[in-house]
Design a protein around this motif. Structure first.
Motif, PDB file in Angstrom:
ATOM      1  N   TYR A 111      70.698 -54.714  52.361  1.00 14.05           N
ATOM      2  CA  TYR A 111      69.706 -53.797  52.923  1.00 14.05           C
ATOM      3  C   TYR A 111      70.419 -52.456  53.122  1.00 14.05           C
ATOM      4  O   TYR A 111      71.508 -52.401  53.687  1.00 14.05           O
ATOM      5  CB  TYR A 111      69.200 -54.336  54.252  1.00 14.05           C
ATOM      6  N   PRO A 112      69.835 -51.356  52.657  1.00 10.95           N
ATOM      7  CA  PRO A 112      70.582 -50.090  52.624  1.00 10.95           C
ATOM      8  C   PRO A 112      70.834 -49.507  54.004  1.00 10.95           C
ATOM      9  O   PRO A 112      70.087 -49.726  54.953  1.00 10.95           O
ATOM     10  CB  PRO A 112      69.665 -49.173  51.807  1.00 10.95           C
ATOM     11  N   GLN A 113      71.895 -48.741  54.085  1.00  8.71           N
ATOM     12  CA  GLN A 113      72.234 -48.064  55.331  1.00  8.71           C
ATOM     13  C   GLN A 113      71.301 -46.884  55.563  1.00  8.71           C
ATOM     14  O   GLN A 113      70.629 -46.402  54.660  1.00  8.71           O
ATOM     15  CB  GLN A 113      73.680 -47.569  55.269  1.00  8.71           C
ATOM     16  N   GLY A 114      71.226 -46.435  56.807  1.00 10.05           N
ATOM     17  CA  GLY A 114      70.507 -45.210  57.123  1.00 10.05           C
ATOM     18  C   GLY A 114      69.007 -45.342  57.221  1.00 10.05           C
ATOM     19  O   GLY A 114      68.303 -44.319  57.279  1.00 10.05           O
ATOM     20  N   THR A 115      68.473 -46.564  57.221  1.00  9.59           N
ATOM     21  CA  THR A 115      67.027 -46.734  57.302  1.00  9.59           C
ATOM     22  C   THR A 115      66.677 -47.972  58.105  1.00  9.59           C
ATOM     23  O   THR A 115      67.451 -48.934  58.160  1.00  9.59           O
ATOM     24  CB  THR A 115      66.397 -46.851  55.896  1.00  9.59           C
ATOM     25  N   ALA A 116      65.488 -47.931  58.715  1.00  9.03           N
ATOM     26  CA  ALA A 116      64.926 -49.105  59.368  1.00  9.03           C
ATOM     27  C   ALA A 116      63.540 -49.395  58.804  1.00  9.03           C
ATOM     28  O   ALA A 116      62.778 -50.163  59.387  1.00  9.03           O
ATOM     29  CB  ALA A 116      64.844 -48.873  60.883  1.00  9.03           C
ATOM     30  N   ASP A 117      63.216 -48.766  57.667  1.00 11.28           N
ATOM     31  CA  ASP A 117      61.874 -48.900  57.085  1.00 11.28           C
ATOM     32  C   ASP A 117      61.971 -48.769  55.569  1.00 11.28           C
ATOM     33  O   ASP A 117      61.575 -47.752  54.990  1.00 11.28           O
ATOM     34  CB  ASP A 117      60.948 -47.825  57.672  1.00 11.28           C
ATOM     35  N   TYR A 118      62.492 -49.816  54.923  1.00 11.39           N
ATOM     36  CA  TYR A 118      62.736 -49.814  53.472  1.00 11.39           C
ATOM     37  C   TYR A 118      61.516 -50.423  52.784  1.00 11.39           C
ATOM     38  O   TYR A 118      61.106 -51.541  53.104  1.00 11.39           O
ATOM     39  CB  TYR A 118      63.985 -50.632  53.181  1.00 11.39           C
ATOM     40  N   HIS A 119      60.916 -49.677  51.836  1.00 11.13           N
ATOM     41  CA  HIS A 119      59.646 -50.089  51.232  1.00 11.13           C
ATOM     42  C   HIS A 119      59.781 -50.431  49.748  1.00 11.13           C
ATOM     43  O   HIS A 119      60.621 -49.876  49.037  1.00 11.13           O
ATOM     44  CB  HIS A 119      58.617 -48.963  51.358  1.00 11.13           C
ATOM     45  N   HIS A 120      58.910 -51.313  49.311  1.00 14.22           N
ATOM     46  CA  HIS A 120      58.793 -51.694  47.902  1.00 14.22           C
ATOM     47  C   HIS A 120      57.699 -50.881  47.219  1.00 14.22           C
ATOM     48  O   HIS A 120      56.677 -50.542  47.827  1.00 14.22           O
ATOM     49  CB  HIS A 120      58.465 -53.184  47.775  1.00 14.22           C
ATOM     50  N   GLU A 121      57.915 -50.557  45.938  1.00 10.51           N
ATOM     51  CA  GLU A 121      56.907 -49.924  45.088  1.00 10.51           C
ATOM     52  C   GLU A 121      57.109 -50.464  43.669  1.00 10.51           C
ATOM     53  O   GLU A 121      58.120 -50.173  43.033  1.00 10.51           O
ATOM     54  CB  GLU A 121      57.042 -48.395  45.093  1.00 10.51           C
ATOM     55  N   VAL A 122      56.174 -51.256  43.172  1.00  7.59           N
ATOM     56  CA  VAL A 122      56.295 -51.820  41.833  1.00  7.59           C
ATOM     57  C   VAL A 122      55.695 -50.840  40.820  1.00  7.59           C
ATOM     58  O   VAL A 122      54.677 -50.195  41.090  1.00  7.59           O
ATOM     59  CB  VAL A 122      55.599 -53.196  41.748  1.00  7.59           C
ATOM     60  N   GLU A 123      56.336 -50.708  39.660  1.00  6.58           N
ATOM     61  CA  GLU A 123      55.920 -49.698  38.694  1.00  6.58           C
ATOM     62  C   GLU A 123      56.129 -50.166  37.249  1.00  6.58           C
ATOM     63  O   GLU A 123      57.021 -50.969  36.966  1.00  6.58           O
ATOM     64  CB  GLU A 123      56.719 -48.402  38.901  1.00  6.58           C
TER      65      GLU A 123
END
Length: 230
Positions: free
Chosen positions: A69-81
């Protein structure tokens, strides 16, 4: 030529039923290309011209990757494309010629630090910290364009832990693949190795460590990403 330190490996994608790899050079990402997604983010679609941003090719992640889980965030979102891979030199071209220059297609995940994006929007700052994140362009194997056919009524779906979060159709795009590629060709000379991520349908949302994400498009190999603890 002597180097001060070893160069990073060349990012590349596999091609279905082939041995040779597709070397990746640049990653362009079209934003707000599904009206329902633009609306859920509080935006209107600008039909005058596509909106785009970029990611480093070194932030490419292969399908099946297990990433922290990446650093610097508490709200990591998915976007399928849907991802279009360029296979010819394209400059100031039209949509028909742009489609003829597409080598193939894949399913991708445009992962986004949404809290950082919201902060950048408020201050009218660039989105780099939100979008250009290590491992944030997870992309499955390519299928040649002639084997996939024309993007149209195929479903595009994103599941998290087996539960569907996003579902749409490729012909829901505001800007077609050909229009997106043609537009980019007016700003850059597109070359083999360039990827165009063509936007995401509605239903984007947060993921957490331990989640398994699976993106799929009818007729293409799926992409899978697992998030581990940082």
């Amino acid at each position: 030529m002597d180097m001060l330190f070893p160069a990073r490996p060349q990012p590349a994608l596999s091609v279905s039923d082939e041995i040779a790899l597709y070397p990746v050079a640049r990653i362009f990402c079209i934003g707000r290309n599904y009206a329902a997604h633009a609306a859920e983010m509080g935006n209107e679609v600008d039909r005058a011209r596509p909106f785009f941003f970029t990611k480093s090719c070194h932030h490419l992640a292969q399908t099946g990757a297990i990433l922290p889980y990446p650093q610097g965030t508490a709200d990591y979102h998915h976007e399928v494309e849907l991802v279009a891979a360029i296979g010819a030199e394209l400059r100031d071209t039209d949509p028909e010629a742009a489609m003829a220059g597409v080598f193939g297609y894949a399913v991708g995940l445009d992962m986004t630090r949404r809290d950082l994006q919201a902060r950048a929007k408020e201050k009218r700052h660039p989105w780099d910290a939100a979008k250009d994140v290590e491992g944030s362009a997870a992309i499955g194997p390519l299928t040649r364009a002639e084997a996939f056919g024309a993007p149209g009524p195929q479903e595009i779906v994103l599941d998290v832990n087996g539960e569907t979060r996003q579902r749409g159709r490729l012909d829901d795009m505001v800007w077609s693949v050909g229009e997106c590629v043609a537009f980019l060709s007016t700003l850059y000379t597109l070359m083999p190795g360039d990827l165009v991520m063509t936007g995401t349908p509605a239903g984007v949302g947060a993921v957490v460590a331990g989640d398994v994400l699976t993106g799929s498009v009818e007729g293409l190999a799926s992409v899978q990403l697992t998030l581990s603890e940082a």
